[in-house]
Design a protein around this motif. Structure first.
Motif, PDB file in Angstrom:
ATOM      1  N   LEU A  23       0.812  -1.210   0.000  1.00  0.00           N
ATOM      2  CA  LEU A  23       0.000   0.000   0.000  1.00  0.00           C
ATOM      3  C   LEU A  23       0.847   1.262   0.000  1.00  0.00           C
ATOM      4  CD1 LEU A  23      -2.904  -0.961   2.383  1.00  0.00           C
ATOM      5  CD2 LEU A  23      -2.864  -0.948  -0.100  1.00  0.00           C
ATOM      6  N   LEU A  24       2.134   1.149   0.294  1.00  0.00           N
ATOM      7  CA  LEU A  24       2.996   2.323   0.288  1.00  0.00           C
ATOM      8  C   LEU A  24       3.751   2.492  -1.023  1.00  0.00           C
ATOM      9  CD1 LEU A  24       4.448   2.152   3.897  1.00  0.00           C
ATOM     10  CD2 LEU A  24       2.580   3.562   3.052  1.00  0.00           C
ATOM     11  N   GLU A  25       3.677   1.511  -1.891  1.00  0.00           N
ATOM     12  CA  GLU A  25       4.358   1.599  -3.172  1.00  0.00           C
ATOM     13  C   GLU A  25       3.683   2.640  -4.051  1.00  0.00           C
ATOM     14  OE1 GLU A  25       4.214  -2.292  -4.793  1.00  0.00           O
ATOM     15  OE2 GLU A  25       5.657  -3.108  -3.371  1.00  0.00           O
ATOM     16  N   THR A  26       4.433   3.193  -4.972  1.00  0.00           N
ATOM     17  CA  THR A  26       3.883   4.179  -5.897  1.00  0.00           C
ATOM     18  C   THR A  26       3.280   3.471  -7.099  1.00  0.00           C
ATOM     19  OG1 THR A  26       5.535   5.770  -5.203  1.00  0.00           O
ATOM     20  CG2 THR A  26       4.434   6.203  -7.279  1.00  0.00           C
ATOM     21  N   LYS A  27       2.065   3.829  -7.419  1.00  0.00           N
ATOM     22  CA  LYS A  27       1.357   3.283  -8.581  1.00  0.00           C
ATOM     23  C   LYS A  27       1.005   4.435  -9.506  1.00  0.00           C
ATOM     24  CE  LYS A  27       0.967  -0.947  -6.959  1.00  0.00           C
ATOM     25  NZ  LYS A  27       1.583  -2.085  -7.520  1.00  0.00           N
ATOM     26  N   LYS A  33      -0.457  10.054 -13.559  1.00  0.00           N
ATOM     27  CA  LYS A  33       0.340  10.601 -12.464  1.00  0.00           C
ATOM     28  C   LYS A  33       0.660   9.522 -11.446  1.00  0.00           C
ATOM     29  CE  LYS A  33      -1.762  15.157 -12.752  1.00  0.00           C
ATOM     30  NZ  LYS A  33      -2.653  16.091 -12.081  1.00  0.00           N
ATOM     31  N   ALA A  34       1.819   9.655 -10.807  1.00  0.00           N
ATOM     32  CA  ALA A  34       2.210   8.736  -9.743  1.00  0.00           C
ATOM     33  C   ALA A  34       1.440   9.078  -8.480  1.00  0.00           C
ATOM     34  CB  ALA A  34       3.709   8.832  -9.487  1.00  0.00           C
ATOM     35  N   ALA A  35       0.945   8.056  -7.786  1.00  0.00           N
ATOM     36  CA  ALA A  35       0.191   8.251  -6.554  1.00  0.00           C
ATOM     37  C   ALA A  35       0.425   7.042  -5.658  1.00  0.00           C
ATOM     38  CB  ALA A  35      -1.293   8.399  -6.853  1.00  0.00           C
ATOM     39  N   PRO A  36       0.361   7.222  -4.337  1.00  0.00           N
ATOM     40  CA  PRO A  36       0.513   6.072  -3.443  1.00  0.00           C
ATOM     41  C   PRO A  36      -0.586   5.034  -3.696  1.00  0.00           C
ATOM     42  CG  PRO A  36       0.622   8.134  -2.222  1.00  0.00           C
ATOM     43  CD  PRO A  36       0.194   8.467  -3.606  1.00  0.00           C
ATOM     44  N   ALA A  37      -0.228   3.780  -3.615  1.00  0.00           N
ATOM     45  CA  ALA A  37      -1.193   2.705  -3.862  1.00  0.00           C
ATOM     46  C   ALA A  37      -2.354   2.783  -2.882  1.00  0.00           C
ATOM     47  CB  ALA A  37      -0.500   1.353  -3.771  1.00  0.00           C
ATOM     48  N   ARG A  38      -2.086   3.189  -1.651  1.00  0.00           N
ATOM     49  CA  ARG A  38      -3.146   3.298  -0.649  1.00  0.00           C
ATOM     50  C   ARG A  38      -4.227   4.274  -1.116  1.00  0.00           C
ATOM     51  NH1 ARG A  38      -1.243   4.502   5.224  1.00  0.00           N
ATOM     52  NH2 ARG A  38      -0.766   2.320   5.014  1.00  0.00           N
ATOM     53  N   LEU A  39      -3.818   5.391  -1.704  1.00  0.00           N
ATOM     54  CA  LEU A  39      -4.752   6.388  -2.200  1.00  0.00           C
ATOM     55  C   LEU A  39      -5.589   5.820  -3.346  1.00  0.00           C
ATOM     56  CD1 LEU A  39      -5.516   9.467  -2.048  1.00  0.00           C
ATOM     57  CD2 LEU A  39      -3.921   9.758  -3.932  1.00  0.00           C
ATOM     58  N   LEU A  40      -4.934   5.099  -4.247  1.00  0.00           N
ATOM     59  CA  LEU A  40      -5.650   4.526  -5.377  1.00  0.00           C
ATOM     60  C   LEU A  40      -6.591   3.410  -4.948  1.00  0.00           C
ATOM     61  CD1 LEU A  40      -2.795   4.471  -8.031  1.00  0.00           C
ATOM     62  CD2 LEU A  40      -4.633   6.135  -7.763  1.00  0.00           C
ATOM     63  N   VAL A  41      -6.190   2.635  -3.946  1.00  0.00           N
ATOM     64  CA  VAL A  41      -7.073   1.577  -3.446  1.00  0.00           C
ATOM     65  C   VAL A  41      -8.284   2.186  -2.752  1.00  0.00           C
ATOM     66  CG1 VAL A  41      -7.253  -0.273  -1.724  1.00  0.00           C
ATOM     67  CG2 VAL A  41      -5.289  -0.173  -3.256  1.00  0.00           C
ATOM     68  N   HIS A  42      -8.051   3.231  -1.974  1.00  0.00           N
ATOM     69  CA  HIS A  42      -9.130   3.827  -1.185  1.00  0.00           C
ATOM     70  C   HIS A  42     -10.098   4.638  -2.044  1.00  0.00           C
ATOM     71  CE1 HIS A  42     -11.089   6.364   1.865  1.00  0.00           C
ATOM     72  NE2 HIS A  42     -10.862   5.337   2.660  1.00  0.00           N
ATOM     73  N   TYR A  43      -9.571   5.516  -2.911  1.00  0.00           N
ATOM     74  CA  TYR A  43     -10.416   6.421  -3.687  1.00  0.00           C
ATOM     75  C   TYR A  43     -10.540   6.035  -5.160  1.00  0.00           C
ATOM     76  CZ  TYR A  43      -9.963   9.517   0.321  1.00  0.00           C
ATOM     77  OH  TYR A  43      -9.993  10.049   1.579  1.00  0.00           O
ATOM     78  N   GLY A  44      -9.595   5.271  -5.658  1.00  0.00           N
ATOM     79  CA  GLY A  44      -9.623   4.911  -7.064  1.00  0.00           C
ATOM     80  C   GLY A  44      -9.021   5.973  -7.971  1.00  0.00           C
ATOM     81  N   LYS A  45      -8.621   7.126  -7.411  1.00  0.00           N
ATOM     82  CA  LYS A  45      -8.076   8.229  -8.201  1.00  0.00           C
ATOM     83  C   LYS A  45      -7.025   8.958  -7.389  1.00  0.00           C
ATOM     84  CE  LYS A  45     -12.460   9.047 -10.482  1.00  0.00           C
ATOM     85  NZ  LYS A  45     -13.509   9.998 -10.744  1.00  0.00           N
ATOM     86  N   ARG A  50      -9.389  13.701  -8.267  1.00  0.00           N
ATOM     87  CA  ARG A  50     -10.492  13.939  -7.334  1.00  0.00           C
ATOM     88  C   ARG A  50     -10.868  15.417  -7.307  1.00  0.00           C
ATOM     89  NH1 ARG A  50      -8.892  12.404  -1.986  1.00  0.00           N
ATOM     90  NH2 ARG A  50     -11.047  12.758  -1.430  1.00  0.00           N
ATOM     91  N   LEU A  51      -9.864  16.302  -7.338  1.00  0.00           N
ATOM     92  CA  LEU A  51     -10.135  17.733  -7.374  1.00  0.00           C
ATOM     93  C   LEU A  51     -10.819  18.116  -8.681  1.00  0.00           C
ATOM     94  CD1 LEU A  51      -9.880  20.510  -6.045  1.00  0.00           C
ATOM     95  CD2 LEU A  51      -7.653  20.723  -7.125  1.00  0.00           C
TER      96      LEU A  51
END
Length: 145
Positions: A23-27, A33-45, A50-51
């Protein structure tokens, strides 16, 4: 000479050598854009997507109100933007502020008998076109009662 490592020392070395969890890896987001996997798992974006989705819920009049709220209009010099952070609204016109408030760009302020104050939030200041310094000024004004 062989040195025996204590248990605590072995644990510290093991922690220092372990890889970050999945979950801490960059996806990569769908936008690239690069984003933490945790963010993508939780929000999908990512945060940017999201903004953009929140901005898409606004109408042209809503953006005009946000800019007027913080003084980011064409007849004011850019150096004076953010010197206010309030918008006085008649209760009959409250529907005009529903979308910016629901998107998190404005918050409800002091209520008067037939009137209602609204104040821009940090994302609202950014959407209105204020830079970091001007946003801080506007947010400090909006915090006053």
């Amino acid at each position: 000479m062989h040195h025996a490592l204590g248990r605590a020392e072995r644990q510290h070395r093991a922690i220092a050598n372990e890889k970050p969890g999945p979950l801490l890896e960059t996806k990569r987001c769908a936008c690239g854009k690069a984003a933490p996997a945790r963010l993508l798992v939780h929000y999908g974006k990512c945060h940017g997507c999201r903004l953009a989705d929140r901005i898409a819920t606004l109408h042209d009049g809503d953006l005009h109100i946000l800019r007027h709220m913080v003084g980011a209009t064409d007849h004011h010099p850019r150096a004076r933007w953010g010197l206010r952070n309030e918008y006085l609204l008649n209760r009959r016109e409250r529907a005009a502020m529903e979308r910016p408030a629901a998107a998190g760009f404005a918050r409800v302020g002091t209520a008067l008998p037939q009137l209602q104050y609204f104040h821009a939030t940090d994302p609202g200041c950014r959407v209105a076109g204020l830079d970091t310094k001007r946003s801080r000024v506007a947010l400090s004004l909006g915090a006053q009662p």
